[in-house]
Design a protein around this motif. Structure first.
Motif, PDB file in Angstrom:
ATOM      1  N   PRO A 131       0.816  -1.226   0.000  1.00 52.37           N
ATOM      2  CA  PRO A 131       0.000   0.000   0.000  1.00 52.37           C
ATOM      3  C   PRO A 131       0.845   1.270   0.000  1.00 52.37           C
ATOM      4  O   PRO A 131       0.447   2.287  -0.571  1.00 52.37           O
ATOM      5  CB  PRO A 131      -0.840  -0.129   1.273  1.00 52.37           C
ATOM      6  CG  PRO A 131      -0.115  -1.106   2.135  1.00 52.37           C
ATOM      7  CD  PRO A 131       0.564  -2.057   1.208  1.00 52.37           C
ATOM      8  N   ARG A 132       2.011   1.215   0.639  1.00 56.88           N
ATOM      9  CA  ARG A 132       2.889   2.393   0.647  1.00 56.88           C
ATOM     10  C   ARG A 132       3.453   2.658  -0.747  1.00 56.88           C
ATOM     11  O   ARG A 132       3.550   3.810  -1.179  1.00 56.88           O
ATOM     12  CB  ARG A 132       4.020   2.193   1.661  1.00 56.88           C
ATOM     13  CG  ARG A 132       3.524   2.049   3.086  1.00 56.88           C
ATOM     14  CD  ARG A 132       4.677   1.908   4.073  1.00 56.88           C
ATOM     15  NE  ARG A 132       4.184   1.650   5.436  1.00 56.88           N
ATOM     16  CZ  ARG A 132       4.961   1.599   6.504  1.00 56.88           C
ATOM     17  NH1 ARG A 132       6.273   1.771   6.381  1.00 56.88           N
ATOM     18  NH2 ARG A 132       4.451   1.369   7.689  1.00 56.88           N
ATOM     19  N   LEU A 133       3.817   1.594  -1.444  1.00 63.24           N
ATOM     20  CA  LEU A 133       4.302   1.760  -2.814  1.00 63.24           C
ATOM     21  C   LEU A 133       3.187   2.236  -3.734  1.00 63.24           C
ATOM     22  O   LEU A 133       3.392   3.102  -4.584  1.00 63.24           O
ATOM     23  CB  LEU A 133       4.878   0.441  -3.329  1.00 63.24           C
ATOM     24  CG  LEU A 133       6.229   0.027  -2.773  1.00 63.24           C
ATOM     25  CD1 LEU A 133       6.568  -1.395  -3.208  1.00 63.24           C
ATOM     26  CD2 LEU A 133       7.320   0.988  -3.211  1.00 63.24           C
ATOM     27  N   ASN A 134       1.997   1.665  -3.574  1.00 63.04           N
ATOM     28  CA  ASN A 134       0.860   2.093  -4.392  1.00 63.04           C
ATOM     29  C   ASN A 134       0.592   3.583  -4.226  1.00 63.04           C
ATOM     30  O   ASN A 134       0.346   4.302  -5.194  1.00 63.04           O
ATOM     31  CB  ASN A 134      -0.393   1.300  -4.022  1.00 63.04           C
ATOM     32  CG  ASN A 134      -0.365  -0.120  -4.561  1.00 63.04           C
ATOM     33  OD1 ASN A 134       0.351  -0.419  -5.517  1.00 63.04           O
ATOM     34  ND2 ASN A 134      -1.140  -1.007  -3.962  1.00 63.04           N
ATOM     35  N   ALA A 135       0.656   4.057  -2.981  1.00 61.81           N
ATOM     36  CA  ALA A 135       0.424   5.476  -2.715  1.00 61.81           C
ATOM     37  C   ALA A 135       1.520   6.337  -3.328  1.00 61.81           C
ATOM     38  O   ALA A 135       1.251   7.388  -3.913  1.00 61.81           O
ATOM     39  CB  ALA A 135       0.331   5.717  -1.209  1.00 61.81           C
ATOM     40  N   ALA A 136       2.761   5.894  -3.207  1.00 55.49           N
ATOM     41  CA  ALA A 136       3.884   6.660  -3.752  1.00 55.49           C
ATOM     42  C   ALA A 136       3.812   6.748  -5.268  1.00 55.49           C
ATOM     43  O   ALA A 136       4.040   7.811  -5.861  1.00 55.49           O
ATOM     44  CB  ALA A 136       5.206   6.033  -3.314  1.00 55.49           C
ATOM     45  N   PHE A 137       3.491   5.637  -5.932  1.00 54.06           N
ATOM     46  CA  PHE A 137       3.397   5.640  -7.390  1.00 54.06           C
ATOM     47  C   PHE A 137       2.199   6.457  -7.861  1.00 54.06           C
ATOM     48  O   PHE A 137       2.238   7.067  -8.930  1.00 54.06           O
ATOM     49  CB  PHE A 137       3.310   4.214  -7.924  1.00 54.06           C
ATOM     50  CG  PHE A 137       4.651   3.572  -8.151  1.00 54.06           C
ATOM     51  CD1 PHE A 137       5.151   3.393  -9.431  1.00 54.06           C
ATOM     52  CD2 PHE A 137       5.428   3.142  -7.076  1.00 54.06           C
ATOM     53  CE1 PHE A 137       6.379   2.801  -9.644  1.00 54.06           C
ATOM     54  CE2 PHE A 137       6.664   2.551  -7.273  1.00 54.06           C
ATOM     55  CZ  PHE A 137       7.152   2.378  -8.566  1.00 54.06           C
ATOM     56  N   ALA A 138       1.124   6.476  -7.073  1.00 58.03           N
ATOM     57  CA  ALA A 138      -0.068   7.232  -7.467  1.00 58.03           C
ATOM     58  C   ALA A 138       0.179   8.735  -7.402  1.00 58.03           C
ATOM     59  O   ALA A 138      -0.236   9.483  -8.298  1.00 58.03           O
ATOM     60  CB  ALA A 138      -1.242   6.852  -6.574  1.00 58.03           C
ATOM     61  N   THR A 139       0.874   9.183  -6.371  1.00 57.34           N
ATOM     62  CA  THR A 139       1.113  10.623  -6.216  1.00 57.34           C
ATOM     63  C   THR A 139       2.357  11.085  -6.956  1.00 57.34           C
ATOM     64  O   THR A 139       2.489  12.261  -7.294  1.00 57.34           O
ATOM     65  CB  THR A 139       1.279  10.976  -4.733  1.00 57.34           C
ATOM     66  OG1 THR A 139       2.419  10.270  -4.199  1.00 57.34           O
ATOM     67  CG2 THR A 139       0.038  10.596  -3.942  1.00 57.34           C
TER      68      THR A 139
END
Length: 235
Positions: A82-90
């Motif tokens: 989830p942390r990677l998903n958030a980083a890639f999204a923003t």
């Protein structure tokens, strides 16, 4: 050559992450073709490497088009995903740079491309327009010409948005499609079915350690054969 657990090219691995140098033709996640995706090959690699009694956990963070090569990052833990998903999204803590060989044309040595992309799902293709269109998405990237070859330009690209076939569509709109990319106007295909688009570097903040992480993927032969005698200092 098809990727298998035995010939998987691992660029980086720790307890939470694994980065792979994807070959042309690999699909990152399963699709209607039914071909074995890279995610399943990496899982099998992890099961064998660590003698896991069951299935290995693996989270898909991002994707590359099937004919594109280069870095694909996966999460090995449910804490990292989830942390990677958030980083890639923003995109605030992630920088992805691509190298591409595009058909030679007089363009500025560096610049910003802004288009509005309309996706045609039946053709699996995106069309780039200078002005906003119904159902279009704004697409922005920056680029820099690294070298001029006889018939091609080597460009480095930094994606500021992540749209369907963005790099391919935007450079085709300039009149300089990617080498081998028949779908977007290239004159001929590459022998291995690839297009000359390579996810070269990935820079991010490690989701658990909170330390800067930089990964670089070696170039495939479709690039090297043209570049090695001309710009070996870049390789």
């Amino acid at each position: 050559m098809k990727t298998t657990p035995q010939n998987l090219q691992v660029l980086y691995e720790d307890n939470h992450l694994i980065a792979i140098n994807k070959r042309a033709g690999d699909i990152v996640q399963g699709d209607k073709t039914g071909d074995i995706p890279l995610s399943e090959i990496v899982k099998e690699y992890l099961v064998k490497k660590y003698n896991k009694p069951g299935d290995a956990y693996l989270g898909v963070v991002h994707r590359l088009d099937r004919p594109t090569t280069g870095i694909v990052l996966f999460a090995k833990t449910s804490k990292a995903l989830p942390r990677l998903n958030a980083a890639f999204a923003t995109k605030e803590e992630v920088c992805k740079r691509y190298w591409a060989l595009v058909e030679k044309k007089t363009i500025p040595a560096e610049g910003t491309l802004t288009h509005f992309l309309v996706r045609n799902t039946s053709q699996n293709k995106s069309y780039a327009y200078q002005t906003e269109k119904p159902q279009s998405q704004k697409a922005v990237l920056t680029y820099k010409v690294l070298a001029t070859l006889t018939h091609y330009l080597l460009v480095e690209i930094n994606l500021l948005t992540g749209r369907h076939h963005q790099i391919r569509a935007q450079f085709a709109a300039l009149g300089c499609p990617l080498k081998g990319d028949l779908k977007y106007g290239a004159k001929r295909s590459n022998p291995d079915g690839s297009i000359c688009l390579h996810a070269r570097t990935l820079e991010l903040l490690h989701p658990i350690k909170k330390e800067p992480l930089s990964i670089t993927a070696p170039l495939p032969e479709s690039f090297n054969n043209l570049l090695k005698k001309i710009i070996s200092d870049l390789l």
